[in-house]
Scaffold this motif. Sequence first.
Motif, PDB file in Angstrom:
ATOM      1  N   GLU A   1       0.831  -1.204   0.000  1.00  0.00           N
ATOM      2  CA  GLU A   1       0.000   0.000   0.000  1.00  0.00           C
ATOM      3  C   GLU A   1       0.867   1.256   0.000  1.00  0.00           C
ATOM      4  OE1 GLU A   1      -3.331   2.441  -0.020  1.00  0.00           O
ATOM      5  OE2 GLU A   1      -3.239   0.260  -0.306  1.00  0.00           O
TER       6      GLU A   1
ATOM      7  N   TRP B   1       1.103   2.822  -3.705  1.00  0.00           N
ATOM      8  CA  TRP B   1      -0.159   3.546  -3.838  1.00  0.00           C
ATOM      9  C   TRP B   1      -0.261   4.869  -3.086  1.00  0.00           C
ATOM     10  CZ3 TRP B   1      -3.517   1.895  -7.412  1.00  0.00           C
ATOM     11  CH2 TRP B   1      -3.378   0.586  -7.870  1.00  0.00           C
ATOM     12  N   THR B   2       0.452   5.029  -2.005  1.00  0.00           N
ATOM     13  CA  THR B   2       0.247   6.189  -1.140  1.00  0.00           C
ATOM     14  C   THR B   2       1.086   7.377  -1.588  1.00  0.00           C
ATOM     15  OG1 THR B   2      -0.150   4.704   0.728  1.00  0.00           O
ATOM     16  CG2 THR B   2       0.291   7.020   1.236  1.00  0.00           C
TER      17      THR B   2
END
Length: 206
Positions: A124, A128-129
């Motif tokens: 994540e 994605w962040t």
Amino acid sequence: MIQELAPTADDELIFLGDYIDRGPDSRDVIDQLIQLQSKCKVIPLRGNHEWMLQSVVSRGLDDAMWLRSGGKATVTSYGGSAQKIPKDHLAFFESLLPSYETEQEIFVHAMYDPSCDVESQSDELTYWTHLPASLPAPHHSGETRFRSGIRPSRPVKFCGTRTWFAWTLIVSAEGFSLRWTWNLRRSCKSIDTGTFVESPSSDLRC
């Protein structure tokens, strides 16, 4: 950009991911990266867009999210079907790294947890962040610094002795001491020694 750097076999170029889904010529971008590997040491990291492609092609993930996120243009560049992606391109995608570490720096595509070891970073964060406006603390390992390439709300450019760029561009060219900047949609922010500075520009220069 590659022509300006003119890399040789002694140079190391680090790319931060998202080579696809950014326009009509994703296939050509991958061709160029593969060809570049014969000229110098290329370290290509995986971005969330390559993660989506691999998940669709190799792991049976539903393609709806990927297509909405730029995948449709990528599929078009491969002749209208992900099944037409050449084997050497699939091998390139499989070879992508989640991160890369040198003696002084750690490179990732997206965000990081400064308290976690590199191998313990979550997908994540890794893919994605987005980086927050207030950059995370230095990594707990000490002098090691993270270099991240996922874009904030606006395109950015990164400047320094070891030049590093967001937006899927070259991160590090060993042996270069020039201070490079590169235009990104004519309105950019520079990050140098951790300070945001407004820096509009219109061309590549040193």
